[in-house]
Design an enzyme around this catalytic site. Structure first.
Site, PDB file in Angstrom:
ATOM      1  CG  ASP A  33      66.742  10.037  53.272  1.00 43.74           C
ATOM      2  OD1 ASP A  33      66.532  10.324  52.641  1.00 43.74           O
ATOM      3  OD2 ASP A  33      65.800   8.284  53.014  1.00 43.74           O
ATOM      4  CD  GLU A  35      62.340   7.162  55.302  1.00 36.00           C
ATOM      5  OE1 GLU A  35      62.249   7.190  54.601  1.00 36.00           O
ATOM      6  OE2 GLU A  35      63.505   6.555  54.281  1.00 36.00           O
ATOM      7  CG  ASP A 133      65.410  14.498  55.231  1.00 36.18           C
ATOM      8  OD1 ASP A 133      65.850  13.067  55.111  1.00 36.18           O
ATOM      9  OD2 ASP A 133      65.252  14.433  54.106  1.00 36.18           O
ATOM     10  CG  HIS A 190      59.846   5.421  50.161  1.00 35.85           C
ATOM     11  ND1 HIS A 190      60.530   6.928  49.970  1.00 35.85           N
ATOM     12  CD2 HIS A 190      59.590   5.476  49.522  1.00 35.85           C
ATOM     13  CE1 HIS A 190      59.679   7.691  48.939  1.00 35.85           C
ATOM     14  NE2 HIS A 190      59.078   6.213  48.560  1.00 35.85           N
ATOM     15  CG  ASP A 195      65.998   6.581  50.317  1.00 31.84           C
ATOM     16  OD1 ASP A 195      65.506   5.241  49.620  1.00 31.84           O
ATOM     17  OD2 ASP A 195      65.151   6.365  50.849  1.00 31.84           O
TER      18      ASP A 195
HETATM   19  P1  AMP Z   1      61.495   9.569  51.687  1.00 27.69           P
HETATM   20  O1  AMP Z   1      62.838   9.982  52.912  1.00 27.69           O
HETATM   21  O2  AMP Z   1      61.572   9.421  50.190  1.00 27.69           O
HETATM   22  O3  AMP Z   1      61.873   8.028  51.531  1.00 27.69           O
HETATM   23  O4  AMP Z   1      60.109   9.762  52.550  1.00 27.69           O
HETATM   24  C1  AMP Z   1      60.484  10.265  54.306  1.00 27.69           C
HETATM   25  C2  AMP Z   1      59.634  10.269  54.657  1.00 27.69           C
HETATM   26  O5  AMP Z   1      58.525  11.315  54.041  1.00 27.69           O
HETATM   27  C3  AMP Z   1      59.042   8.590  54.172  1.00 27.69           C
HETATM   28  O6  AMP Z   1      59.237   8.000  56.182  1.00 27.69           O
HETATM   29  C4  AMP Z   1      57.084   9.284  55.201  1.00 27.69           C
HETATM   30  O7  AMP Z   1      57.206   9.602  56.757  1.00 27.69           O
HETATM   31  C5  AMP Z   1      57.140  10.617  53.996  1.00 27.69           C
HETATM   32  N1  AMP Z   1      56.623  10.199  52.907  1.00 27.69           N
HETATM   33  C6  AMP Z   1      57.365   9.557  51.506  1.00 27.69           C
HETATM   34  N2  AMP Z   1      57.194   9.175  50.765  1.00 27.69           N
HETATM   35  C7  AMP Z   1      55.372   9.168  51.528  1.00 27.69           C
HETATM   36  C8  AMP Z   1      54.796   8.875  50.324  1.00 27.69           C
HETATM   37  N3  AMP Z   1      54.343   8.669  49.237  1.00 27.69           N
HETATM   38  N4  AMP Z   1      52.886   9.045  51.546  1.00 27.69           N
HETATM   39  C9  AMP Z   1      52.885   9.367  52.866  1.00 27.69           C
HETATM   40  N5  AMP Z   1      54.753   9.730  53.060  1.00 27.69           N
HETATM   41  C10 AMP Z   1      55.507   9.474  52.958  1.00 27.69           C
HETATM   42 MG    MG Z   2      63.722   7.784  52.988  1.00 33.14          MG
HETATM   43 MG    MG Z   3      64.608  11.336  52.331  1.00 31.57          MG
END
Ligand code: AMP
Ligand code: MG
Ligand code: MG
Length: 237
Positions: A33, A35, A133, A190, A195
């Site tokens: 996952d 970021e 991803d 996040h 995650d």
């Molecule tokens: P996640 O795996 O859902 O934690 O998200 C991966 C990446 O997507 C994060 O590191 C952000 O760069 C982007 N991201 C996720 N949610 C948001 C959000 N609500 N607003 C802007 N970018 C987001």
């Molecule tokens: Mg994440």
């Molecule tokens: Mg993710």
């Protein structure tokens, strides 16, 4: 004593599985996952990976074999936005002294070789929550750093799709899957490593409750990889 009685005595009813456990296609599920850099109202151009966590889960005992975890200093936009830190919990100091993506990715590929995860192409598969991803972020990052995308990253298991196949419900996100499976939320949403841990719990619960077989759902080039029967599942982000 008849043969049947002896068999029953040796294999008492209580130890017989409720269902025949499905044979898994992969020896290891590599749960990953990313970021990435981000801002509240705009999608940064380019977005850059700042955290790369990956856990290898054995499908023979369903235990974690190993963990790779690294933070990465973004090259184009080295300053994180306050929004990014708030969302991911990743602080400026956490990335400041870290290597760049190409160095971390090399180390990650060495880790994959040492773990013998891709000794043959069907031994392991990456698992992600959503297609972003591996369909968007990794190809873009490799492009940015002039890295040829290795084949192992061109097909994967998208967990929401698998969850839907097993339960009949298409989940909105990671939290939704945890709730539906009655699982506690671990850590911070996040945070890449948290995650990943939550995704691992979902995989274990799907296997326990639904006897789920984990198979490829998505790919970058369906026809080139001969996965035309998975086409429908490979096109969404
Ligand atoms: P996640 O795996 O859902 O934690 O998200 C991966 C990446 O997507 C994060 O590191 C952000 O760069 C982007 N991201 C996720 N949610 C948001 C959000 N609500 N607003 C802007 N970018 C987001
Ligand atoms: Mg994440
Ligand atoms: Mg993710």
């Amino acid at each position: 004593m008849s043969m049947a009685h002896r068999v029953l005595r040796r294999y008492p009813r209580t130890t017989v599985n409720r269902f025949q456990e499905v044979v898994q296609k992969f020896d290891y599920l590599l749960v990953m996952d990313f970021e990435a850099t981000c801002d509240r109202h705009t999608v940064l151009n380019p977005q850059e990976i700042i955290e790369l966590p990956c856990v290898s889960l054995s499908t023979s005992n369903w235990k974690i074999k190993d963990t790779f975890h690294a933070y990465i200093k973004p090259r184009i936009h080295p300053k994180l936005t306050p929004f990014c830190t708030e969302l991911t919990g990743i602080m400026q100091e956490t990335v400041d002294n870290q290597p760049c993506f190409s160095d971390v990715f090399s180390r990650f590929r060495e880790w994959l070789i040492e773990g013998e995860y891709f000794d043959n192409s069907d031994k392991s598969s990456f698992v992600t929550c959503g297609n972003w991803d591996l369909k968007v972020m990794l190809p873009n990052q490799c492009n940015l750093d002039n890295i040829t995308l290795p084949d192992e990253f061109k097909r994967w298991i998208e967990l929401k799709h698998t969850f839907c196949d097993s339960t009949g419900y298409y989940p909105r996100n990671l939290k939704d899957m945890l709730t539906r499976l009655d699982l506690p939320f671990q850590g911070r949403l996040h945070s890449g490593i948290d995650d990943v841990k939550n995704i691992v719990s979902i995989i274990q619960a799907l296997k326990d409750k639904y006897n789920t077989q984990f198979k490829i759902t998505s790919s970058l080039t369906n026809s080139a990889l001969g996965l035309s029967n998975h086409k429908r599942s490979g096109v969404t982000i």
